[in-house]
Write a protein that holds these residues in place. Structure first.
Motif, PDB file in Angstrom:
ATOM      1  N   PHE A  18       0.833  -1.203   0.000  1.00 16.09           N
ATOM      2  CA  PHE A  18       0.000   0.000   0.000  1.00 16.09           C
ATOM      3  C   PHE A  18       0.870   1.257   0.000  1.00 16.09           C
ATOM      4  N   ALA A  19       1.892   1.279   0.853  1.00 15.25           N
ATOM      5  CA  ALA A  19       2.765   2.449   0.949  1.00 15.25           C
ATOM      6  C   ALA A  19       3.522   2.684  -0.359  1.00 15.25           C
ATOM      7  N   LYS A  20       3.962   1.611  -0.988  1.00  9.18           N
ATOM      8  CA  LYS A  20       4.680   1.749  -2.260  1.00  9.18           C
ATOM      9  C   LYS A  20       3.749   2.294  -3.328  1.00  9.18           C
ATOM     10  N   GLU A  21       2.555   1.749  -3.394  1.00 11.83           N
ATOM     11  CA  GLU A  21       1.566   2.207  -4.371  1.00 11.83           C
ATOM     12  C   GLU A  21       1.199   3.668  -4.136  1.00 11.83           C
ATOM     13  N   SER A  22       1.198   4.085  -2.874  1.00  8.25           N
ATOM     14  CA  SER A  22       0.854   5.460  -2.505  1.00  8.25           C
ATOM     15  C   SER A  22       2.067   6.385  -2.516  1.00  8.25           C
ATOM     16  N   ASP A  23       3.232   5.852  -2.874  1.00  4.09           N
ATOM     17  CA  ASP A  23       4.482   6.609  -2.864  1.00  4.09           C
ATOM     18  C   ASP A  23       4.721   7.241  -1.492  1.00  4.09           C
ATOM     19  N   ALA A  24       4.546   6.406  -0.443  1.00  7.22           N
ATOM     20  CA  ALA A  24       4.678   6.901   0.930  1.00  7.22           C
ATOM     21  C   ALA A  24       5.507   5.949   1.792  1.00  7.22           C
ATOM     22  N   LEU A  25       6.499   5.306   1.204  1.00  7.41           N
ATOM     23  CA  LEU A  25       7.303   4.333   1.946  1.00  7.41           C
ATOM     24  C   LEU A  25       8.003   4.955   3.145  1.00  7.41           C
ATOM     25  N   ASP A  26       8.609   6.117   2.951  1.00  5.18           N
ATOM     26  CA  ASP A  26       9.324   6.759   4.062  1.00  5.18           C
ATOM     27  C   ASP A  26       8.374   7.135   5.192  1.00  5.18           C
ATOM     28  N   GLU A  27       7.221   7.685   4.851  1.00  3.69           N
ATOM     29  CA  GLU A  27       6.246   8.091   5.866  1.00  3.69           C
ATOM     30  C   GLU A  27       5.747   6.885   6.655  1.00  3.69           C
ATOM     31  N   TRP A  28       5.481   5.786   5.941  1.00  2.00           N
ATOM     32  CA  TRP A  28       5.018   4.573   6.616  1.00  2.00           C
ATOM     33  C   TRP A  28       6.093   4.015   7.538  1.00  2.00           C
ATOM     34  N   MET A  29       7.338   4.010   7.073  1.00  8.62           N
ATOM     35  CA  MET A  29       8.401   3.466   7.906  1.00  8.62           C
ATOM     36  C   MET A  29       8.538   4.285   9.193  1.00  8.62           C
ATOM     37  N   VAL A  30       8.508   5.596   9.063  1.00  7.93           N
ATOM     38  CA  VAL A  30       8.587   6.455  10.240  1.00  7.93           C
ATOM     39  C   VAL A  30       7.390   6.207  11.152  1.00  7.93           C
ATOM     40  N   GLY A  31       6.192   6.125  10.583  1.00  2.52           N
ATOM     41  CA  GLY A  31       4.979   5.919  11.381  1.00  2.52           C
ATOM     42  C   GLY A  31       4.979   4.585  12.105  1.00  2.52           C
TER      43      GLY A  31
END
Length: 182
Positions: A18-31
């Motif tokens: 989901f994070a990759k598809e949303s281009d939010a990998l860094d945000e997810w990892m931090v969260g």
């Protein structure tokens, strides 16, 4: 794969996808790491373990507390993951979810954490030569951590994920002794 990793992997993989598809990998990892660190605080750790036997009401109360602590730092998607994990009484594997997510992200980013243990500190030239050799071997960007292990007589032990390359003098001597006894 251990039971904890077996339980955590589907959550981490779904979150990663989901994070990759949303281009939010860094945000997810931090969260995910933030939530994990908050949940491992002594005042919350016992509550997380108690949720395994608790009901929906206890889980809802815990999540309300967790979301208020993390307010503004995690988005609704991470909250939904946590709700699903709480519903399935799986919050106890949150550390593994965050770790697996990080591994998946590192693989995606062609990064690898490597630890080298030596009996003496590496000088700058040795460190750079080892770093270049490891980057060439693994075809990845290497995050190299050097540790001193006084129990090693000489040589080094390199740990890259699950792979351990034991080039220590002690292990070489043990191999030689084994071969001589055959």
């Amino acid at each position: 794969m251990s039971d904890i990793q077996t339980i955590a992997y589907p959550y981490a993989k779904a979150a990663f996808d989901f994070a990759k598809e949303s281009d939010a990998l860094d945000e997810w990892m931090v969260g995910l790491n933030l939530v994990t660190n908050v949940m491992e605080q002594p005042s919350l750790r016992s509550q997380v373990k108690a949720l395994e036997q608790g009901g929906k009401s206890e889980a809802d109360n815990f999540l309300h507390l967790l979301f208020s602590i993390c307010d503004g730092f995690i988005d609704l998607h991470i909250q939904n993951l946590l709700k699903l994990m709480a519903e399935n009484q799986r919050l106890v594997v949150m550390r593994s979810v965050a770790e697996i997510f990080t591994q998946l992200k590192d693989d995606n980013d062609l990064r690898l954490d490597v630890t080298v243990s030596t009996s003496e500190p590496l000088d700058d030239e040795q460190y750079e030569e080892l770093l270049q050799a490891l980057e060439k071997k693994f075809d990845r960007h290497i995050n190299l951590t050097s540790k001193i292990d006084k129990s090693l007589i000489g040589g080094m032990v390199v740990q890259a994920g699950e792979l351990v390359i034991d080039g220590s003098l002690q292990t070489s001597i043990q191999r030689l002794a084994t071969n001589l006894h055959v």
